[in-house]
Design a protein around this motif. Structure first.
Motif, mmCIF file in Angstrom:
data_model
loop_
_atom_site.group_PDB
_atom_site.id
_atom_site.type_symbol
_atom_site.label_atom_id
_atom_site.label_comp_id
_atom_site.label_asym_id
_atom_site.label_seq_id
_atom_site.Cartn_x
_atom_site.Cartn_y
_atom_site.Cartn_z
ATOM 1 N N VAL A 1 5.042 53.098 3.985
ATOM 2 C CA VAL A 1 6.135 52.153 3.717
ATOM 3 C C VAL A 1 6.552 51.427 4.992
ATOM 4 O O VAL A 1 6.886 50.239 4.967
ATOM 5 N N LYS A 2 6.468 52.136 6.107
ATOM 6 C CA LYS A 2 6.822 51.508 7.392
ATOM 7 C C LYS A 2 5.902 50.327 7.676
ATOM 8 O O LYS A 2 6.336 49.245 8.081
ATOM 9 N N SER A 3 4.603 50.542 7.439
ATOM 10 C CA SER A 3 3.652 49.479 7.752
ATOM 11 C C SER A 3 3.814 48.291 6.802
ATOM 12 O O SER A 3 3.262 47.228 7.035
ATOM 13 N N ARG A 4 4.570 48.451 5.753
ATOM 14 C CA ARG A 4 4.841 47.326 4.844
ATOM 15 C C ARG A 4 6.252 46.759 5.070
ATOM 16 O O ARG A 4 6.774 46.026 4.235
ATOM 17 N N GLY A 5 6.867 47.157 6.160
ATOM 18 C CA GLY A 5 8.127 46.515 6.574
ATOM 19 C C GLY A 5 9.385 47.278 6.210
ATOM 20 O O GLY A 5 10.491 46.797 6.460
ATOM 21 N N ALA A 6 9.256 48.458 5.599
ATOM 22 C CA ALA A 6 10.464 49.192 5.190
ATOM 23 C C ALA A 6 11.305 49.576 6.404
ATOM 24 O O ALA A 6 10.780 49.773 7.512
ATOM 25 N N PHE A 7 12.601 49.677 6.171
ATOM 26 C CA PHE A 7 13.511 50.218 7.178
ATOM 27 C C PHE A 7 13.590 51.715 6.891
ATOM 28 O O PHE A 7 14.144 52.136 5.870
ATOM 29 N N THR A 8 12.989 52.520 7.746
ATOM 30 C CA THR A 8 12.794 53.936 7.408
ATOM 31 C C THR A 8 13.893 54.838 7.985
ATOM 32 O O THR A 8 14.168 54.823 9.182
ATOM 33 N N ILE A 9 14.477 55.601 7.082
ATOM 34 C CA ILE A 9 15.500 56.583 7.468
ATOM 35 C C ILE A 9 14.953 57.934 7.025
ATOM 36 O O ILE A 9 14.604 58.097 5.851
ATOM 37 N N THR A 10 14.863 58.861 7.946
ATOM 38 C CA THR A 10 14.267 60.152 7.576
ATOM 39 C C THR A 10 15.253 61.280 7.825
ATOM 40 O O THR A 10 15.932 61.319 8.857
ATOM 41 N N VAL A 11 15.327 62.172 6.839
ATOM 42 C CA VAL A 11 16.140 63.387 6.985
ATOM 43 C C VAL A 11 15.161 64.534 7.210
ATOM 44 O O VAL A 11 14.274 64.776 6.384
ATOM 45 N N ALA A 12 15.292 65.204 8.352
ATOM 46 C CA ALA A 12 14.297 66.241 8.692
ATOM 47 C C ALA A 12 14.974 67.413 9.392
ATOM 48 O O ALA A 12 16.157 67.351 9.747
ATOM 49 N N ILE B 1 5.235 51.286 -4.727
ATOM 50 C CA ILE B 1 5.109 50.758 -3.364
ATOM 51 C C ILE B 1 5.094 49.223 -3.363
ATOM 52 O O ILE B 1 5.403 48.587 -2.355
ATOM 53 N N SER B 2 4.826 48.628 -4.503
ATOM 54 C CA SER B 2 4.848 47.158 -4.567
ATOM 55 C C SER B 2 6.264 46.623 -4.340
ATOM 56 O O SER B 2 6.450 45.454 -4.039
ATOM 57 N N LEU B 3 7.259 47.468 -4.488
ATOM 58 C CA LEU B 3 8.643 47.033 -4.243
ATOM 59 C C LEU B 3 8.955 46.933 -2.753
ATOM 60 O O LEU B 3 9.948 46.332 -2.351
ATOM 61 N N VAL B 4 8.126 47.589 -1.948
ATOM 62 C CA VAL B 4 8.455 47.662 -0.521
ATOM 63 C C VAL B 4 8.186 46.322 0.143
ATOM 64 O O VAL B 4 7.090 45.762 0.052
ATOM 65 N N GLU B 5 9.223 45.806 0.776
ATOM 66 C CA GLU B 5 9.086 44.559 1.521
ATOM 67 C C GLU B 5 9.920 44.694 2.785
ATOM 68 O O GLU B 5 10.624 45.693 2.961
ATOM 69 N N LYS B 6 9.854 43.685 3.620
ATOM 70 C CA LYS B 6 10.533 43.775 4.916
ATOM 71 C C LYS B 6 12.019 44.117 4.738
ATOM 72 O O LYS B 6 12.719 43.457 3.976
ATOM 73 N N GLY B 7 12.425 45.147 5.397
ATOM 74 C CA GLY B 7 13.854 45.499 5.422
ATOM 75 C C GLY B 7 14.306 46.417 4.304
ATOM 76 O O GLY B 7 15.452 46.871 4.322
ATOM 77 N N LEU B 8 13.450 46.711 3.311
ATOM 78 C CA LEU B 8 13.890 47.612 2.230
ATOM 79 C C LEU B 8 14.160 49.004 2.817
ATOM 80 O O LEU B 8 13.260 49.629 3.385
ATOM 81 N N PRO B 9 15.386 49.512 2.677
ATOM 82 C CA PRO B 9 15.619 50.859 3.211
ATOM 83 C C PRO B 9 14.895 51.913 2.367
ATOM 84 O O PRO B 9 14.991 51.907 1.145
ATOM 85 N N VAL B 10 14.162 52.763 3.043
ATOM 86 C CA VAL B 10 13.514 53.895 2.362
ATOM 87 C C VAL B 10 14.011 55.175 3.039
ATOM 88 O O VAL B 10 13.803 55.366 4.240
ATOM 89 N N ILE B 11 14.696 56.003 2.268
ATOM 90 C CA ILE B 11 15.202 57.261 2.814
ATOM 91 C C ILE B 11 14.215 58.357 2.436
ATOM 92 O O ILE B 11 14.011 58.643 1.253
ATOM 93 N N SER B 12 13.582 58.933 3.450
ATOM 94 C CA SER B 12 12.604 59.988 3.172
ATOM 95 C C SER B 12 13.235 61.330 3.486
ATOM 96 O O SER B 12 13.832 61.520 4.547
ATOM 97 N N VAL B 13 13.091 62.239 2.553
ATOM 98 C CA VAL B 13 13.549 63.602 2.797
ATOM 99 C C VAL B 13 12.297 64.382 3.146
ATOM 100 O O VAL B 13 11.359 64.476 2.352
ATOM 101 N N ALA B 14 12.252 64.904 4.364
ATOM 102 C CA ALA B 14 11.009 65.499 4.869
ATOM 103 C C ALA B 14 11.310 66.818 5.566
ATOM 104 O O ALA B 14 11.246 66.917 6.790
ATOM 105 N N THR B 15 11.663 67.808 4.770
ATOM 106 C CA THR B 15 12.067 69.082 5.375
ATOM 107 C C THR B 15 11.101 70.223 5.047
ATOM 108 O O THR B 15 11.300 71.337 5.526
#
Ligand code: M6R
Length: 606
Positions: free
Chosen positions: A534-545, A505-519
């Motif tokens: 990750v969102k609260s640390r600035g990640a750009f969140t993409i979720t597959v659900a 999670i230390s890699l997460v910074e503003k704009g880092l895309p994080v693709i979450s698979v949440a099925t």
């Protein structure tokens, strides 16, 4: 990996070689070359880079006119990609093309140097050409047999001797080679698609068999020069399957072929609503009794194995370990005759996977192979084979092979669970019935294509990405991440979502895309917490659900949905957006989707 072709017959040999090599481009290569008999001399032409460079050279330099020759696409192992290192390599009286690695080439080179031979290239292959020359005393087969006694490693060799302009010689060990059979013309090739435009008939060359190929017949012998009779095989592949069929890339075509590929793979294995794998020799009694299952594979096939592990352990309660084949073979694993090894491979030729199979046999375990290419080495060497029916997969990035591999893992898990009495017939039928709805569900999942194209436009400038998920979603995260990095060259990592806090999670910074698979319903709340982190640390969140899933306002910057199925079957549809995201990101970056740099389709060397 390297591709071999050869032709003898009435056609323009150079033309046949180039055309056949073009059908092997998908295997991955960085240079190409041909050697053709012209007026009794062997004319060699080679060029670094794509096949079109060689075609250009043939126009501007010299176009060998002849009816017998060999050709090659090289994927560099020993020595950089260059004109000189390209195959064919020659001795004074011989030219060869080679797929594989000669492990003791340095010793051989030293020996040949002491005999006065000099070398042009940095390749291991040139030592074989010179060694053939050294042993040649008028009988090519004698020379080949002597060479086989000296070389260590893996090889498929196509050979022409200056004194025999009317024949090609071929031999192989641990690397595939087929002999195509036509009417008064014959071929050699690494793979059936190379010759499909000319013939569907071929012989499979077995380990250390030597083939002498004339235009009107093929003779086989073993290393004692004893003749061997072989049967001609007729391929069921058709030409269209190896063409793009109107799609811009093979990868996109293959993504869209998944509903049909899964349907063709599972339908014949469902009898009266129940899974039935008896065709491959799987015995229900044995299935009940295996102490442990070892799944061994590489890359995408290994990810299908991870899905298999979750599903078999959940339903059939048999312990399963999944190993990367290159690690497995050297980790001193504990296998017993009470264990089953499952090897998974699209090509059926992956060197490390094959080595794992050999190890299992050495330790007395039975091996079940899940393989796509018929007659491939792994299929032939395993005790039981479950063929997947994806048809030829040309794009280096594996897509439809993954889906069909998963689909047979499900059938196996259902059958095992039933055989062990963990699920009853009704439940087994219910699960199997749901599996039969998968082709339609995949079709429906394709509706996310436009959305994926749009989300891909947000990924093209990314330098790095994270994929996260739990359970089966983690398996899919691994696959999504591999797909993206191998073709788009964007660095990405997949992480078990719960592991983020332990470092990543230390890699997460503003704009880092994080693709979450949440099925996975049972794990959804937990994954959602990770998305929030990750969102609260600035990640750009993409979720597959799953379709219809409700998420808190603002947590997902982009939401991609797929049809909702039983949790256990979700990987079959979840993979679609992951493949499409990788595909469209790569297209938008203007990269070579089907032939990514440095990669080969079939990894036949260690
Ligand atoms: O032919 P195999 O299935 O044994 O190949 C295994 C891997 O090399 C393969 O899945 C590779 O990871 C793909 N390029 C992934 O898209």
């Amino acid at each position: 990996m390297c591709g071999i072709v050869g032709y003898i017959g009435e056609r323009d040999c150079t033309d046949v070689l180039i055309s056949s090599l073009s059908k092997l481009e998908y295997r991955g290569y960085d240079s190409a070359g041909i050697a053709v008999f012209e007026n009794g001399e062997i004319e060699v032409q080679k060029a670094k880079g794509e096949l079109k460079n060689l075609s250009e050279k043939l126009k501007t330099d010299h176009y060998p006119e002849g009816h017998c020759g060999i050709g090659h696409t090289r994927w560099a192992t020993h020595g950089e990609p260059s004109d000189i290192n390209s195959h064919p390599h020659s001795g004074k009286r011989v030219s060869i093309v080679h797929n594989g690695i000669i492990e003791n080439y340095k010793d051989l080179k030293k020996f040949l140097t002491s005999k006065g031979y000099t070398f042009e290239s940095e390749t291991d292959t040139e030592t074989v050409a010179k060694l053939l020359d050294y042993y040649y005393e008028g009988d090519p087969v004698d020379a080949i047999i002597k060479v086989l006694g000296d070389v260590r490693g893996a090889y498929a060799l196509g050979i022409i001797f200056k004194d025999f302009p009317d024949r090609i010689f071929a031999v192989r060990k641990d690397s595939p080679l087929i002999i195509g059979v036509g009417d008064d013309e014959n071929f050699i090739a690494s793979d059936v698609p190379a010759i499909l435009q000319y013939t569907k008939k071929h012989y499979l060359l077995e380990e250390n068999e030597i083939a002498t190929i004339h235009s009107d017949r093929v003779e086989f012998c073993d290393i004692h020069k004893t003749n061997i009779e072989k049967e001609v095989i007729v391929s069921d592949l058709d030409m269209d399957a190896a063409e793009k069929g109107g799609y811009e890339h093979f990868m996109l075509k293959e993504i869209h072929e998944q509903p049909n590929a899964v349907n063709t793979t599972i339908t014949p294995r469902i009898v009266n609503g129940m899974p039935d794998l008896s065709e491959c020799g799987i015995d229900l009694e044995d299935l009940k009794n295996y102490r442990k299952i070892f799944i061994v594979a590489c890359g995408t096939a290994m990810h299908a194995g991870v899905v298999g592990k979750y599903v078999i352990e959940k339903l059939a309660r048999t312990e399963v370990t999944v190993d990367i084949a290159s690690e497995f073979r050297y980790r001193n694993p504990i296998l017993t005759p009470d264990d089953l090894m499952i090897v998974i491979s699209q090509s059926g030729e992956t060197a490390d996977t094959k080595a794992a199979l050999h190890l299992a046999h050495d330790m007395g375990s039975k091996v079940l192979a899940i393989v796509n290419v018929k007659g491939s080495s792994i299929a032939r060497e395993a005790d039981m084979v479950l063929y997947t029916h994806a048809g030829p997969e040309i794009s280096v990035a594996s897509t439809k092979a993954f889906s069909v591999q998963m689909s047979v893992m499900y059938l196996l898990a259902f059958e095992m669970a039933y055989a062990k009495g963990i699920i009853d017939e009704e439940e087994c039928k219910r699960l199997t019935e749901e599996l039969t709805t998968i082709p339609d569900a995949i079709d429906k999942a394709m509706e996310c294509e436009e959305k994926c194209k749009y989300v891909a436009s947000k990924l093209v400038t990314a330098h790095s990405l994270l994929y996260i998920g739990r359970g089966l979603d983690y398996a899919l995260s691994m696959e999504g991440s591999l797909k993206l990095k191998e073709i788009s060259y964007i660095h990405s990592e997949s992480y078990a979502a719960g592991e983020l806090k332990h470092g990543t999670i230390s890699l997460v910074e503003k704009g880092l895309p994080v693709i979450s698979v949440a099925t996975q319903n049972a794990l959804l709340e937990k994954t959602v917490s990770n998305i929030e982190e990750v969102k609260s640390r600035g990640a750009f969140t993409i979720t597959v659900a799953k379709e219809g899933e409700e998420f808190a306002e603002g947590i997902n910057d982009e939401l991609i949905t797929v049809p909702a199925l039983d949790d256990i079957l979700m990987p079959m549809v979840t993979v679609i957006p992951l493949q499409l995201l990788a595909y469209y990101t790569t297209v938008l970056k203007g990269l070579n989707v089907d032939k990514p740099r440095n990669l080969a389709k079939s990894v036949t060397v260690e």
